[in-house]
Design an enzyme around this catalytic site. Sequence first.
Site, PDB file in Angstrom:
ATOM      1  N   ASN A  10     -18.366 -19.395  -1.589  1.00 16.89           N
ATOM      2  CA  ASN A  10     -19.428 -20.382  -1.782  1.00 16.89           C
ATOM      3  C   ASN A  10     -20.739 -19.743  -1.331  1.00 16.89           C
ATOM      4  O   ASN A  10     -20.954 -19.551  -0.134  1.00 16.89           O
ATOM      5  CB  ASN A  10     -19.105 -21.627  -0.933  1.00 16.89           C
ATOM      6  CG  ASN A  10     -20.228 -22.639  -0.915  1.00 16.89           C
ATOM      7  OD1 ASN A  10     -21.155 -22.559  -1.720  1.00 16.89           O
ATOM      8  ND2 ASN A  10     -20.139 -23.584   0.012  1.00 16.89           N
ATOM      9  N   LYS A  21     -23.610 -21.022  -1.513  1.00 16.46           N
ATOM     10  CA  LYS A  21     -24.585 -22.038  -1.076  1.00 16.46           C
ATOM     11  C   LYS A  21     -25.947 -21.746  -1.702  1.00 16.46           C
ATOM     12  O   LYS A  21     -26.007 -21.278  -2.830  1.00 16.46           O
ATOM     13  CB  LYS A  21     -24.662 -22.106   0.451  1.00 16.46           C
ATOM     14  CG  LYS A  21     -23.298 -22.179   1.110  1.00 16.46           C
ATOM     15  CD  LYS A  21     -23.391 -22.527   2.563  1.00 16.46           C
ATOM     16  CE  LYS A  21     -22.016 -22.434   3.195  1.00 16.46           C
ATOM     17  NZ  LYS A  21     -21.960 -22.992   4.512  1.00 16.46           N
ATOM     18  N   HIS A  42     -18.340 -30.961  -0.291  1.00 15.77           N
ATOM     19  CA  HIS A  42     -18.583 -30.026   0.823  1.00 15.77           C
ATOM     20  C   HIS A  42     -19.267 -30.797   1.955  1.00 15.77           C
ATOM     21  O   HIS A  42     -20.071 -31.699   1.700  1.00 15.77           O
ATOM     22  CB  HIS A  42     -19.462 -28.868   0.341  1.00 15.77           C
ATOM     23  CG  HIS A  42     -19.559 -27.755   1.339  1.00 15.77           C
ATOM     24  ND1 HIS A  42     -20.366 -27.835   2.444  1.00 15.77           N
ATOM     25  CD2 HIS A  42     -18.928 -26.555   1.413  1.00 15.77           C
ATOM     26  CE1 HIS A  42     -20.227 -26.721   3.155  1.00 15.77           C
ATOM     27  NE2 HIS A  42     -19.359 -25.931   2.552  1.00 15.77           N
ATOM     28  N   GLU A  52     -21.668 -30.143   3.751  1.00  8.48           N
ATOM     29  CA  GLU A  52     -23.135 -30.143   3.680  1.00  8.48           C
ATOM     30  C   GLU A  52     -23.622 -31.197   2.694  1.00  8.48           C
ATOM     31  O   GLU A  52     -24.677 -31.808   2.891  1.00  8.48           O
ATOM     32  CB  GLU A  52     -23.631 -28.731   3.320  1.00  8.48           C
ATOM     33  CG  GLU A  52     -23.462 -27.784   4.506  1.00  8.48           C
ATOM     34  CD  GLU A  52     -23.250 -26.329   4.152  1.00  8.48           C
ATOM     35  OE1 GLU A  52     -23.573 -25.917   3.022  1.00  8.48           O
ATOM     36  OE2 GLU A  52     -22.755 -25.588   5.027  1.00  8.48           O
ATOM     37  N   GLU A  55     -12.006 -27.840   5.731  1.00  4.21           N
ATOM     38  CA  GLU A  55     -13.136 -27.158   6.358  1.00  4.21           C
ATOM     39  C   GLU A  55     -13.633 -27.963   7.552  1.00  4.21           C
ATOM     40  O   GLU A  55     -14.426 -28.904   7.386  1.00  4.21           O
ATOM     41  CB  GLU A  55     -14.280 -27.006   5.351  1.00  4.21           C
ATOM     42  CG  GLU A  55     -13.922 -26.188   4.131  1.00  4.21           C
ATOM     43  CD  GLU A  55     -15.149 -25.488   3.573  1.00  4.21           C
ATOM     44  OE1 GLU A  55     -15.149 -24.264   3.537  1.00  4.21           O
ATOM     45  OE2 GLU A  55     -16.113 -26.175   3.214  1.00  4.21           O
ATOM     46  N   GLY A  99     -20.009 -21.767   9.330  1.00  4.42           N
ATOM     47  CA  GLY A  99     -21.208 -20.995   9.636  1.00  4.42           C
ATOM     48  C   GLY A  99     -21.447 -20.788  11.115  1.00  4.42           C
ATOM     49  O   GLY A  99     -22.541 -20.382  11.522  1.00  4.42           O
ATOM     50  N   SER A 119     -15.826 -20.059   8.782  1.00  7.42           N
ATOM     51  CA  SER A 119     -15.924 -18.781   9.491  1.00  7.42           C
ATOM     52  C   SER A 119     -14.757 -17.839   9.211  1.00  7.42           C
ATOM     53  O   SER A 119     -14.317 -17.113  10.109  1.00  7.42           O
ATOM     54  CB  SER A 119     -16.098 -19.025  11.001  1.00  7.42           C
ATOM     55  OG  SER A 119     -17.325 -19.697  11.237  1.00  7.42           O
TER      56      SER A 119
HETATM   57  C1  PEP Z   1     -18.406 -22.996   3.612  1.00  3.30           C
HETATM   58  O1  PEP Z   1     -19.600 -23.171   3.464  1.00  3.30           O
HETATM   59  O2  PEP Z   1     -17.625 -23.576   2.841  1.00  3.30           O
HETATM   60  C2  PEP Z   1     -17.960 -22.114   4.685  1.00  3.30           C
HETATM   61  C3  PEP Z   1     -16.699 -22.107   4.974  1.00  3.30           C
HETATM   62  O3  PEP Z   1     -18.920 -21.351   5.310  1.00  3.30           O
HETATM   63  P1  PEP Z   1     -18.655 -20.130   6.351  1.00  3.30           P
HETATM   64  O4  PEP Z   1     -17.536 -19.276   5.778  1.00  3.30           O
HETATM   65  O5  PEP Z   1     -19.962 -19.392   6.390  1.00  3.30           O
HETATM   66  O6  PEP Z   1     -18.279 -20.737   7.638  1.00  3.30           O
END
Ligand code: PEP
Length: 248
Positions: free
Chosen positions: A8, A10, A92, A94, A162, A168, A207
């Site tokens: 992703n 983003k 997601h 976000e 997630e 992040g 992460s």
């Molecule tokens: C994500 O945005 O779906 C995500 C898992 O981000 P990150 O791997 O940067 O934690």
Amino acid sequence: MRKLAAGNWKMNGTNASLSEVAALLKAHPAPACEMLLCPPAPLLSRMADVASGTQLRLGGQDCHAEVSGAFTGDISAAMLADAGATHVILGHSERRAVHAESDDMVQGKAKAAIATGLIAIICVGETERQRDAGATLDVIGAQLLGSLPDGASSATVVIAYEPVWAIGTGRTPTLPEIADVHLFLRSRLTSRMGADALEVRLLYGGSVKPSNAAEIFALPNVDGALVGGASLKAADFGAIVAALSDAG
Ligand code: PEP
């Protein structure tokens, strides 16, 4: 089931970033797992040119529940498909947090995506406060059942767990915590969908990086990853793809 490494991007990436995609494809032309990148929408069709004739699949990061109309700034599932997408990330954290997307809205978007022939990657996950309060499974169960459209199958949906606090941040749940949630998701899906639930891909996201990918992919009911930051660099995402391919 074919495992899935999904990236992703983003709101990151421009034309210049397409060189990372070319590098990824050069290093991993035929991985054993499925490989997916979800760039910002303006990059989709140009990334589709780079991915043409390869095993790399592309996805959007959101879509509208309607097919077309007066929805300034929004993108329909059909537009994503037209630009070369086969998948779309929905719900997601976000989007849920910043755009106040409810489970109902996510379900409406998933219906539209599936009706268009896209595979819906539906995201669920608890906040840190919810985890600390012992509410993780309640929250995730409600999100899952509220966001999943009737008639969803292993061919039309992927579920991504997630934890919001792991996205992040460089922090991840412990391995047993990830395994517990994925077992819970599998059992909830089985109650809802029957035997086909065993074929639904359950991704872990939050992460994931080259250094922790192999131990996460060794867990039962983890069928791949949704990767944010580490998907932007060919070397990092490639290492995650390789770890998933090795996990068999
Ligand atoms: C994500 O945005 O779906 C995500 C898992 O981000 P990150 O791997 O940067 O934690």
